[in-house]
Scaffold this motif. Structure first.
Motif, PDB file in Angstrom:
ATOM      1  N   PHE A  63      13.152  -9.006 -70.053  1.00 14.57           N
ATOM      2  CA  PHE A  63      13.650  -8.155 -68.976  1.00 14.57           C
ATOM      3  C   PHE A  63      15.162  -8.034 -69.105  1.00 14.57           C
ATOM      4  N   SER A  64      15.614  -6.859 -69.484  1.00 14.22           N
ATOM      5  CA  SER A  64      17.055  -6.649 -69.582  1.00 14.22           C
ATOM      6  C   SER A  64      17.622  -6.073 -68.293  1.00 14.22           C
ATOM      7  N   THR A  65      16.745  -5.528 -67.455  1.00 15.79           N
ATOM      8  CA  THR A  65      17.183  -4.981 -66.166  1.00 15.79           C
ATOM      9  C   THR A  65      16.210  -5.397 -65.072  1.00 15.79           C
ATOM     10  N   HIS A  66      16.678  -5.360 -63.833  1.00 12.65           N
ATOM     11  CA  HIS A  66      15.804  -5.668 -62.699  1.00 12.65           C
ATOM     12  C   HIS A  66      14.670  -4.652 -62.601  1.00 12.65           C
ATOM     13  N   ARG A  67      14.951  -3.418 -62.973  1.00 14.43           N
ATOM     14  CA  ARG A  67      13.915  -2.381 -62.905  1.00 14.43           C
ATOM     15  C   ARG A  67      12.736  -2.723 -63.806  1.00 14.43           C
ATOM     16  N   GLU A  68      13.003  -3.301 -64.973  1.00 14.04           N
ATOM     17  CA  GLU A  68      11.917  -3.667 -65.893  1.00 14.04           C
ATOM     18  C   GLU A  68      11.023  -4.739 -65.272  1.00 14.04           C
ATOM     19  N   TRP A  69      11.622  -5.704 -64.593  1.00 13.64           N
ATOM     20  CA  TRP A  69      10.830  -6.725 -63.913  1.00 13.64           C
ATOM     21  C   TRP A  69      10.032  -6.110 -62.765  1.00 13.64           C
ATOM     22  N   ASP A  70      10.633  -5.173 -62.063  1.00 12.62           N
ATOM     23  CA  ASP A  70       9.946  -4.481 -60.982  1.00 12.62           C
ATOM     24  C   ASP A  70       8.709  -3.757 -61.514  1.00 12.62           C
ATOM     25  N   GLU A  71       8.837  -3.111 -62.647  1.00 10.66           N
ATOM     26  CA  GLU A  71       7.713  -2.377 -63.241  1.00 10.66           C
ATOM     27  C   GLU A  71       6.597  -3.321 -63.673  1.00 10.66           C
ATOM     28  N   ILE A  72       6.962  -4.491 -64.206  1.00  9.13           N
ATOM     29  CA  ILE A  72       5.956  -5.473 -64.605  1.00  9.13           C
ATOM     30  C   ILE A  72       5.214  -6.005 -63.371  1.00  9.13           C
ATOM     31  N   ALA A  73       5.955  -6.286 -62.316  1.00  8.92           N
ATOM     32  CA  ALA A  73       5.329  -6.785 -61.091  1.00  8.92           C
ATOM     33  C   ALA A  73       4.347  -5.767 -60.531  1.00  8.92           C
ATOM     34  N   ILE A  74       4.723  -4.496 -60.542  1.00  7.56           N
ATOM     35  CA  ILE A  74       3.832  -3.444 -60.061  1.00  7.56           C
ATOM     36  C   ILE A  74       2.604  -3.336 -60.954  1.00  7.56           C
ATOM     37  N   GLU A  75       2.801  -3.430 -62.265  1.00 10.33           N
ATOM     38  CA  GLU A  75       1.683  -3.348 -63.203  1.00 10.33           C
ATOM     39  C   GLU A  75       0.691  -4.488 -62.975  1.00 10.33           C
ATOM     40  N   PHE A  76       1.209  -5.703 -62.821  1.00 12.26           N
ATOM     41  CA  PHE A  76       0.316  -6.838 -62.577  1.00 12.26           C
ATOM     42  C   PHE A  76      -0.519  -6.604 -61.319  1.00 12.26           C
ATOM     43  N   HIS A  77       0.135  -6.193 -60.253  1.00 14.21           N
ATOM     44  CA  HIS A  77      -0.589  -6.052 -58.987  1.00 14.21           C
ATOM     45  C   HIS A  77      -1.571  -4.885 -59.009  1.00 14.21           C
ATOM     46  N   SER A  78      -1.325  -3.901 -59.851  1.00 14.38           N
ATOM     47  CA  SER A  78      -2.299  -2.830 -60.026  1.00 14.38           C
ATOM     48  C   SER A  78      -3.596  -3.391 -60.596  1.00 14.38           C
ATOM     49  N   HIS A  79      -3.480  -4.249 -61.604  1.00 13.56           N
ATOM     50  CA  HIS A  79      -4.668  -4.914 -62.163  1.00 13.56           C
ATOM     51  C   HIS A  79      -5.269  -5.884 -61.148  1.00 13.56           C
ATOM     52  N   TYR A  80      -4.405  -6.680 -60.530  1.00 11.77           N
ATOM     53  CA  TYR A  80      -4.871  -7.728 -59.625  1.00 11.77           C
ATOM     54  C   TYR A  80      -5.640  -7.153 -58.441  1.00 11.77           C
ATOM     55  N   ASN A  81      -5.154  -6.065 -57.871  1.00  6.10           N
ATOM     56  CA  ASN A  81      -5.820  -5.490 -56.705  1.00  6.10           C
ATOM     57  C   ASN A  81      -7.254  -5.068 -57.010  1.00  6.10           C
ATOM     58  N   SER A  82      -7.506  -4.685 -58.251  1.00  6.18           N
ATOM     59  CA  SER A  82      -8.880  -4.363 -58.663  1.00  6.18           C
ATOM     60  C   SER A  82      -9.682  -5.629 -58.942  1.00  6.18           C
ATOM     61  N   ASN A  83      -9.074  -6.563 -59.670  1.00  6.28           N
ATOM     62  CA  ASN A  83      -9.796  -7.771 -60.065  1.00  6.28           C
ATOM     63  C   ASN A  83     -10.129  -8.689 -58.900  1.00  6.28           C
ATOM     64  N   VAL A  84      -9.255  -8.732 -57.893  1.00 11.36           N
ATOM     65  CA  VAL A  84      -9.447  -9.684 -56.797  1.00 11.36           C
ATOM     66  C   VAL A  84     -10.599  -9.273 -55.889  1.00 11.36           C
ATOM     67  N   GLU A  85     -11.070  -8.039 -56.013  1.00  9.33           N
ATOM     68  CA  GLU A  85     -12.189  -7.598 -55.184  1.00  9.33           C
ATOM     69  C   GLU A  85     -13.429  -8.459 -55.396  1.00  9.33           C
ATOM     70  N   GLY A  86     -13.530  -9.069 -56.575  1.00  9.16           N
ATOM     71  CA  GLY A  86     -14.674  -9.933 -56.849  1.00  9.16           C
ATOM     72  C   GLY A  86     -14.453 -11.383 -56.460  1.00  9.16           C
ATOM     73  N   SER A  87     -13.305 -11.687 -55.874  1.00  8.87           N
ATOM     74  CA  SER A  87     -12.979 -13.071 -55.507  1.00  8.87           C
ATOM     75  C   SER A  87     -13.430 -13.366 -54.082  1.00  8.87           C
ATOM     76  N   GLY A  88     -13.715 -14.628 -53.828  1.00 16.03           N
ATOM     77  CA  GLY A  88     -14.064 -15.061 -52.483  1.00 16.03           C
ATOM     78  C   GLY A  88     -13.156 -16.185 -52.035  1.00 16.03           C
TER      79      GLY A  88
END
Length: 212
Positions: A63-88
């Motif tokens: 991460f050379s800029t804060h924006r790059e970290w922001d984009e990674i965080a958003i990307e992770f949560h995009s996956h996570y929000n779908s995957n967590v639907e199967g969690s209890g």
């Protein structure tokens, strides 16, 4: 473990919510997309910690800029929000919450999750009414919980020595130590037992053991 406890502060991810597999699948999707080696569950639990950005650096993200970290965080949560639907909820969590409520023990949630998403998930699982206080972050970055832990404690009308924090990471222990409350760590969450043992506080492999 509850002899002198008047209030329990719960961590959410990996403690009340059994979401390790969802988080692992989300990170591995990101690694696969970049042609990077995926993680086993054991390896994930060896490296996960707070602040979360340090875990990504271990994996080879830069991460050379804060924006790059922001984009990674958003990307992770995009996956996570779908995957967590199967969690209890973690096995025994619902029963334990009911038990504590029945004993008149107050409860709160302290999480590194974004506050709005946290409240949404508590409502989704039908347990939002169990908690007097819910404290999360204003962003998706998974940063330290120490500051929001201090803020949470200000709203709990119980001496710190009568508060028990239940979490699944070394950072949960660090938060408990900072605010002066007791700590119990759950062994089947986002960090492995070897790392948690180094904290020197009680650990449980089953949340029901907290009632003992």
């Amino acid at each position: 473990m509850l002899e002198n406890t008047k209030h329990v502060v719960w961590d959410w991810n990996g403690t009340l919510l059994d979401d390790v597999e969802a988080a692992l699948a989300s990170i591995n999707a990101m690694l696969e997309q970049r042609g990077m080696p995926v993680l086993s569950k054991d390896r994930y639990r060896e490296i996960f910690g707070f602040p979360v950005i340090d875990c990504y650096r271990v994996l080879g993200f830069e991460f050379s800029t804060h924006r790059e970290w922001d984009e990674i965080a958003i990307e992770f949560h995009s996956h996570y929000n779908s995957n967590v639907e199967g969690s209890g909820l973690t096995r025994g969590a619902r029963e334990l919450l009911a038990h504590l409520s029945g004993r008149g023990i107050g409860m709160s949630v302290l999480s590194a999750s974004e506050a709005g998403k946290l409240e949404e998930m508590l409502a989704h699982y039908g347990i939002d009414g169990c908690f007097q206080n819910v404290k999360g972050h204003s962003n998706l970055y998974g940063s330290s919980k120490i500051e929001i832990g201090r803020e949470l404690m200000e709203g709990i009308e119980v001496p710190a020595e009568q508060v028990l924090l239940v979490g699944d990471t070394v950072h949960d222990y660090e938060v408990a130590r900072d605010v002066g409350c007791e700590c119990v760590l759950y062994l089947n969450g986002h960090q492995d037992a070897g790392r948690l043992a180094g904290c020197g506080c009680p650990t449980v492999a089953d949340l029901a053991c907290i009632m003992a």
